[in-house]
Design a protein around this motif. Structure first.
Motif, PDB file in Angstrom:
ATOM      1  N   THR A 183       0.532   6.844  -6.784  1.00  0.00           N
ATOM      2  CA  THR A 183      -0.524   7.826  -6.541  1.00  0.00           C
ATOM      3  C   THR A 183       0.048   9.237  -6.640  1.00  0.00           C
ATOM      4  O   THR A 183      -0.518  10.104  -7.303  1.00  0.00           O
ATOM      5  CB  THR A 183      -1.159   7.605  -5.159  1.00  0.00           C
ATOM      6  N   TYR A 184       1.145   9.471  -5.971  1.00  0.00           N
ATOM      7  CA  TYR A 184       1.910  10.713  -6.080  1.00  0.00           C
ATOM      8  C   TYR A 184       3.366  10.328  -5.885  1.00  0.00           C
ATOM      9  O   TYR A 184       3.732   9.800  -4.835  1.00  0.00           O
ATOM     10  CB  TYR A 184       1.490  11.741  -5.014  1.00  0.00           C
ATOM     11  N   LYS A 185       4.181  10.580  -6.884  1.00  0.00           N
ATOM     12  CA  LYS A 185       5.595  10.214  -6.805  1.00  0.00           C
ATOM     13  C   LYS A 185       6.335  11.255  -5.966  1.00  0.00           C
ATOM     14  O   LYS A 185       6.618  12.360  -6.419  1.00  0.00           O
ATOM     15  CB  LYS A 185       6.198  10.113  -8.205  1.00  0.00           C
ATOM     16  N   VAL A 186       6.630  10.893  -4.737  1.00  0.00           N
ATOM     17  CA  VAL A 186       7.288  11.797  -3.789  1.00  0.00           C
ATOM     18  C   VAL A 186       8.710  12.082  -4.257  1.00  0.00           C
ATOM     19  O   VAL A 186       9.445  11.176  -4.654  1.00  0.00           O
ATOM     20  CB  VAL A 186       7.289  11.198  -2.366  1.00  0.00           C
ATOM     21  N   LYS A 187       9.075  13.389  -4.171  1.00  0.00           N
ATOM     22  CA  LYS A 187      10.394  13.830  -4.598  1.00  0.00           C
ATOM     23  C   LYS A 187      11.076  14.604  -3.472  1.00  0.00           C
ATOM     24  O   LYS A 187      10.411  15.107  -2.562  1.00  0.00           O
ATOM     25  CB  LYS A 187      10.273  14.761  -5.808  1.00  0.00           C
ATOM     26  N   THR A 214       0.841  -1.200   0.000  1.00  0.00           N
ATOM     27  CA  THR A 214       0.000   0.000   0.000  1.00  0.00           C
ATOM     28  C   THR A 214       0.873   1.246   0.000  1.00  0.00           C
ATOM     29  O   THR A 214       0.662   2.179  -0.788  1.00  0.00           O
ATOM     30  CB  THR A 214      -0.944  -0.001   1.216  1.00  0.00           C
ATOM     31  N   ALA A 215       1.876   1.279   0.869  1.00  0.00           N
ATOM     32  CA  ALA A 215       2.779   2.426   0.936  1.00  0.00           C
ATOM     33  C   ALA A 215       3.514   2.623  -0.389  1.00  0.00           C
ATOM     34  O   ALA A 215       3.644   3.751  -0.873  1.00  0.00           O
ATOM     35  CB  ALA A 215       3.779   2.245   2.083  1.00  0.00           C
ATOM     36  N   GLN A 216       3.968   1.545  -0.985  1.00  0.00           N
ATOM     37  CA  GLN A 216       4.683   1.639  -2.265  1.00  0.00           C
ATOM     38  C   GLN A 216       3.793   2.258  -3.327  1.00  0.00           C
ATOM     39  O   GLN A 216       4.219   3.140  -4.078  1.00  0.00           O
ATOM     40  CB  GLN A 216       5.163   0.249  -2.710  1.00  0.00           C
ATOM     41  N   GLY A 255       8.584   7.002   6.718  1.00  0.00           N
ATOM     42  CA  GLY A 255       9.992   6.659   6.527  1.00  0.00           C
ATOM     43  C   GLY A 255      10.413   6.679   5.073  1.00  0.00           C
ATOM     44  O   GLY A 255      11.504   7.142   4.727  1.00  0.00           O
ATOM     45  N   TRP A 256       9.551   6.195   4.200  1.00  0.00           N
ATOM     46  CA  TRP A 256       9.868   6.143   2.777  1.00  0.00           C
ATOM     47  C   TRP A 256       9.951   7.555   2.208  1.00  0.00           C
ATOM     48  O   TRP A 256      10.891   7.908   1.494  1.00  0.00           O
ATOM     49  CB  TRP A 256       8.807   5.342   2.047  1.00  0.00           C
ATOM     50  N   ALA A 257       8.943   8.398   2.538  1.00  0.00           N
ATOM     51  CA  ALA A 257       8.940   9.778   2.040  1.00  0.00           C
ATOM     52  C   ALA A 257      10.169  10.528   2.551  1.00  0.00           C
ATOM     53  O   ALA A 257      10.797  11.294   1.812  1.00  0.00           O
ATOM     54  CB  ALA A 257       7.651  10.483   2.455  1.00  0.00           C
TER      55      ALA A 257
END
Length: 149
Positions: A27-31, A19-21, A51-53
């Motif tokens: 859904t929105y590619k975090v940069k 889900t997080a991936q 943590g991923w963001a």
């Protein structure tokens, strides 16, 4: 898999990570440099999202439903943590970001947070509602008139 991890726990962690991936990459590619708001940041998906963001270089603000969960959200990677059970949580979010609104809001709480999520999103930002832990979002679409195609 270690013997002390049940199949049920392993499957739950796997699906939370999936889900997080999807949220962070599709859904929105975090940069790097993004402002990211993660609701329920002390929960399973929330901890992974935060943590991923953060690892991608975003400034991450997490929300929690009580002060008891602040430490878990910070340990997960949140730069700031706001208690959404308090009436001024949107102002606290803006204070934490220096007035910047979020490029993306990941909302799994819904009823208690959704309208505030809209207030926290930057113009043309993304609000991803992917759960309803506190109940359905308080939005009605019955007033909309859709064109006939």
């Amino acid at each position: 898999m270690p013997d002390n991890v049940s199949d049920e726990v392993a499957a739950a962690v796997f699906f939370k990570a999936m889900t997080a991936q999807y949220l962070v990459q599709k859904t929105y590619k975090v940069k790097a440099g993004d402002v990211v708001l993660v609701h329920a940041a002390a929960g399973g998906v929330g901890q992974i999202l935060a943590g991923w963001a953060k690892a991608l270089g975003a400034f991450v603000v997490g929300t929690v439903g009580s002060q008891a969960k602040v430490a878990a959200a910070k340990a997960a990677g949140c730069d700031a943590v706001v208690d959404y059970s308090k009436p001024n949580w949107v102002e606290e979010f803006l204070k934490a970001t220096g007035g910047k609104k979020a490029n993306v809001v990941y909302d799994s709480v819904a009823k208690e947070t959704f309208l505030g999520s809209l207030d926290c999103a930057a113009p043309f930002g993304t609000v991803a509602l992917f759960g309803a832990a506190s109940g359905p979002a308080p939005v009605s679409y019955t007033h909309l008139t859709l064109p006939t195609i």
